[in-house]
Write a protein that holds these residues in place. Structure first.
Motif, mmCIF file in Angstrom:
data_model
loop_
_atom_site.group_PDB
_atom_site.id
_atom_site.type_symbol
_atom_site.label_atom_id
_atom_site.label_comp_id
_atom_site.label_asym_id
_atom_site.label_seq_id
_atom_site.Cartn_x
_atom_site.Cartn_y
_atom_site.Cartn_z
ATOM 1 N N ASP A 41 0.814 16.433 -3.676
ATOM 2 C CA ASP A 41 -0.347 15.617 -4.051
ATOM 3 C C ASP A 41 -0.995 16.134 -5.321
ATOM 4 O O ASP A 41 -2.141 15.819 -5.625
ATOM 5 C CB ASP A 41 -1.359 15.600 -2.910
ATOM 6 C CG ASP A 41 -1.777 17.009 -2.496
ATOM 7 O OD1 ASP A 41 -1.204 17.981 -3.021
ATOM 8 O OD2 ASP A 41 -2.681 17.141 -1.649
ATOM 9 N N ILE A 55 5.931 6.202 0.272
ATOM 10 C CA ILE A 55 5.177 7.450 0.169
ATOM 11 C C ILE A 55 5.444 8.039 -1.217
ATOM 12 O O ILE A 55 6.600 8.143 -1.643
ATOM 13 C CB ILE A 55 5.555 8.438 1.281
ATOM 14 C CG1 ILE A 55 5.234 7.829 2.643
ATOM 15 C CG2 ILE A 55 4.817 9.761 1.108
ATOM 16 C CD1 ILE A 55 5.612 8.697 3.814
ATOM 17 N N LYS A 72 0.832 -1.197 0.000
ATOM 18 C CA LYS A 72 0.000 0.000 0.000
ATOM 19 C C LYS A 72 0.872 1.255 0.000
ATOM 20 O O LYS A 72 1.816 1.364 0.754
ATOM 21 C CB LYS A 72 -0.912 0.001 1.238
ATOM 22 C CG LYS A 72 -1.885 1.171 1.254
ATOM 23 C CD LYS A 72 -2.798 1.092 2.456
ATOM 24 C CE LYS A 72 -3.763 2.283 2.467
ATOM 25 N NZ LYS A 72 -4.676 2.232 3.638
ATOM 26 N N GLU A 73 0.512 2.193 -0.869
ATOM 27 C CA GLU A 73 1.256 3.440 -0.990
ATOM 28 C C GLU A 73 0.428 4.590 -0.431
ATOM 29 O O GLU A 73 -0.803 4.546 -0.436
ATOM 30 C CB GLU A 73 1.614 3.711 -2.458
ATOM 31 C CG GLU A 73 2.521 2.652 -3.051
ATOM 32 C CD GLU A 73 2.745 2.850 -4.535
ATOM 33 O OE1 GLU A 73 2.067 3.735 -5.111
ATOM 34 O OE2 GLU A 73 3.565 2.130 -5.122
ATOM 35 N N THR A 74 1.138 5.613 0.046
ATOM 36 C CA THR A 74 0.490 6.798 0.585
ATOM 37 C C THR A 74 0.930 8.011 -0.215
ATOM 38 O O THR A 74 2.119 8.170 -0.507
ATOM 39 C CB THR A 74 0.870 7.002 2.067
ATOM 40 O OG1 THR A 74 0.542 5.818 2.794
ATOM 41 C CG2 THR A 74 0.134 8.196 2.663
#
Length: 546
Positions: A29, A43, A20-22
Motif C-alpha cells: 500500500d 486488488i 471498485k478496486e481494493t
C-alpha cells in the motif's frame, strides 16, 4: 525457459465499466511505489520496480523495455503522475504470497500443498528463482502427511531429491499395508491404484510409472527427468495433387518450406467451407500480379500437413490416400477442425485403427489427445489382452498421468472380470487312466485370454488346448461337445461383463480444481535444489463416462 504470461495486458483506457478496486495490505500500500499490479479480483498492489527486477526475470525484462512500451494507464482516482498499471491473472491471495516472498520481510511458510503449488506456478511464470527455491523447505516438511501431493509437486517443478524421498515413504508404507497385485485385488488397493492422487494429473505418465515400479520393486530411478530416448522420425509423407496442369489455385505454406500446391478451386471449396471463404476473399482482392497466373492462398501450416489435407479433398479411397505417421494425427485433426474438412476425421480414425494392433499404447495416446473415446477403448482392450500396460513407451514422457491412470485401471478391471469368470466356472475333469487322479481340463487361465479375443464358432484352438491337458488323445465326442458348450456359456458371460467396463478418460473441455481431500501421509529426508520444472497447466476434471 519461462513462458511470458499471456495475461499481462495493457489496461483499456475507455468504454470499460468501472469496478471498485481494493488496495492490498502492507507492504503493498506504499504510495511511493512506481508500478502497480492489479489482480483478477481487482486488488491493487503498489510495488517497486527495483525489487521486482531483482526477484523476477520476467519483470526485469519488462522494465528494460522502452518506457512507452510499458505505459499502460493511470491508476484510478490518481493524478496524471500515477504509476502505470499492469493487469495480471492471479488473484489477490496468490499474488500477495508471491510478492511477499520477493520483499526482505519476515515470512510465514505455507502449510497447504495446494497453496505451495499455486505459488510455484506463479513463481515459474514470472521467473522468480528465489521464490521457487524458498518453497522447497515447506514442501519437504509436508512429505510425511501429504506424500502423494508432495511427489506430484516435486515432479512438476523438478525437485528430484524430494520426489525420491516421497517415493521412499510410499514404498515403506506399501510394504506394510499392501495386499499385493493379484487379480482379485480391488483397484484402490493395487500398487498403481493406491499410489495416485488427483494432484498427479499433469505430471508425466512416465514419472507415475516409475513411481509404481519403485514402490513395487524398490528399483530406484530418476522420477522427474525423462529417460534417454531416440526421437522417432515422422513421415515419410506422400505429397499428392500438387501439379495439376489445369489448376486454377495455388496453395502455399507460409513457412516457406518449399512446396506450391496446384489445385482446383471448386474441389477445395466443396471440401472446406473455411477454405471456400478464403478463396472468395482472394477473388475480391485487387489484382497485384499477372492475371494469367492462379491466385496464391497462403496457409500457416507446414507443407506436410497441407499436402495430406489437400489429398483428402480429392475423391479417393483409403488405398490411394497419402501415407503419414500416426503420431501426426493430432496435428492433422487440429488443422482438419480449423478448415472443417468433414471427410478427414473418419479417415484418420480408420488409419489409427489399422496401426492399433502393432502399437496399441501409441494408438491409445493419439486417441486420447484427439478425444476419440471409442478408439481409445479399442486400443485399451488390446493393451489389456497383451498385458503391456506397464511397459515403458517413449510417448509416456509427453503424456499426462491423468490419461495413463484410467488405462491402468481399465486393464486391471478387464483382467479381473476375465479371471473372475474363469475361476468360478466348473471345468470338466479328465481321467488319464486307472489309478490316476482326475485333472482339470483348464487349470491354467492362459486359455481365457484366447477365449476373450476369439470367435467361439471356430473352436479349433479350444479343442487343441483341451487335448493338451490329457495324456491320451482318444477322448470321446461327448467330452468335446461338453467343452464347447461350456466355452459358449463362458464366452457370453465374459462378453457381457467386458462390454459394461468403462474407460474413464478425462476430457479437455472443462477446467477443475484440486481436490481438497488429501490421501496419504509420508516420510523421508533429503536435500535438493529447486529449479524450474515442466508444469503443464491446470487440472482437468473428468467428464461423465461415455
Amino acid at each position: 525457459m519461462v513462458t511470458p504470461p499471456s495475461t499481462l495486458l495493457p489496461l483499456p483506457t475507455s468504454n470499460v465499466p468501472q469496478v471498485k478496486e481494493t488496495i492490498a495490505q502492507y507492504p503493498f500500500d506504499d504510495a511511493s511505489a512506481d508500478i502497480i499490479l492489479r489482480t483478477s479480483d481487482r486488488i491493487v498492489f503498489n510495488v517497486h520496480k527495483v525489487i521486482l527486477s531483482y526477484a523476477s526475470g520476467f519483470f526485469r525484462d519488462m522494465f528494460s523495455l522502452n518506457q512507452s512500451a510499458l505505459t499502460c494507464s493511470q491508476g484510478s482516482g490518481s493524478s496524471q503522475e500515477s504509476p502505470p498499471v499492469v493487469d495480471v491473472a492471479e488473484n489477490g491471495e496468490i499474488l500477495y504470497e508471491v510478492l511477499h516472498w520477493c520483499y526482505p520481510l519476515p515470512h510465514t511458510e505455507p502449510k497447504a500443498p495446494e497453496k505451495i503449488n499455486m505459488i510455484l506456478d506463479a513463481a515459474v511464470k514470472y521467473d522468480m528463482a528465489g521464490v521457487i527455491s524458498s518453497m522447497f523447505r515447506p514442501l519437504r516438511d509436508l512429505r510425511e502427511t501429504h506424500t502423494l501431493q508432495v511427489f506430484a509437486i516435486a515432479c512438476r517443478f523438478g525437485f528430484e531429491d524430494l520426489a525420491g524421498d516421497a517415493a521412499s515413504v510410499l514404498r515403506t508404507r506399501w510394504e506394510k499395508e499392501c495386499s499385493g497385485d493379484k487379480w482379485d485385488t480391488p483397484w484402490g488397493s493395487t500398487t498403481a491404484g493406491g499410489n495416485y492422487a488427483s494432484e498427479m494429473a499433469h505430471i508425466r505418465a512416465a514419472s507415475y510409472l516409475r513411481l509404481v515400479r519403485f514402490v513395487r520393486t524398490g528399483e530406484r530411478t530418476a522420477f522427474c527427468e525423462p529417460a534417454d530416448q531416440e526421437a522417432s522420425p515422422s513421415g515419410p509423407y506422400s505429397i499428392k495433387y500438387i501439379l495439376h496442369p489445369d489448376a486454377d489455385l495455388t496453395i502455399r505454406s507460409q513457412l516457406n518450406d518449399g512446396f506450391d500446391f496446384k489445385v482446383h478451386r471448386q474441389i477445395i471449396s466443396f471440401s472446406s467451407s473455411t477454405l471456400k471463404e478464403k478463396i472468395l476473399s482472394l477473388q475480391d482482392a485487387p489484382d497485384s500480379d499477372d492475371s494469367q497466373r492462379p491466385p496464391v492462398l497462403e496457409l500457416p501450416e507446414s507443407s506436410a500437413i497441407i499436402s495430406t489435407l489437400l489429398a483428402l479433398c480429392y475423391p479417393s479411397d483409403d488405398q490411394d490416400a497419402p501415407y503419414f505417421d500416426p503420431s501426426d494425427i493430432p496435428a492433422l485433426v487440429v488443422a482438419t477442425q480449423k478448415y472443417q474438412l468433414k471427410r478427414a476425421i473418419p479417415f484418420f480414425k480408420r488409419h489409427l485403427q489399422k496401426h492399433t494392433a502393432a502399437d496399441p499404447f501409441k494408438a491409445y495416446c493419439i486417441a486420447v489427445r484427439c478425444n476419440w473415446r471409442d478408439e481409445a477403448r479399442h486400443a485399451a482392450i488390446h493393451i489389456a489382452r497383451l498385458q503391456v500396460e506397464e511397459r515403458y513407451h517413449s510417448m509416456m514422457e509427453s503424456f499426462d498421468a491423468r490419461h495413463y491412470y484410467p488405462l491402468l485401471k481399465f486393464c486391471h478391471e478387464y483382467r479381473r472380470e476375465v479371471t473372475n469368470v474363469a475361476s468360478k466356472s466348473n471345468p470338466p475333469t479328465v481321467s488319464n487312466g486307472p489309478g490316476v487322479p482326475e485333472a482339470r481340463a483348464w487349470s491354467s487361465l492362459d486359455w481365457m485370454w484366447k477365449l476373450v479375443g476369439s470367435d467361439i464358432r471356430d473352436a479349433t484352438w479350444a479343442l487343441s488346448f483341451y487335448a493338451s491337458y490329457r495324456s491320451s488323445l482318444n477322448y470321446y465326442n461327448r467330452d468335446r461337445e461338453d467343452m464347447l458348450s461350456r466355452l459358449n456359456v463362458l464366452h457370453s458371460d465374459i462378453s457381457e461383463r467386458l462390454n459394461k467396463l468403462v474407460l474413464e478418460i478425462p476430457g479437455d473441455d472443462e477446467l477443475g480444481q484440486w481436490r481438497s481431500s488429501m490421501k496419504s501421509p509420508g516420510t523421508g529426508k533429503g536435500k535438493g535444489k529447486g529449479r524450474k520444472g515442466n508444469g503443464k497447466g491446470k487440472m482437468i476434471a473428468a467428464n461423465p463416462p461415455p
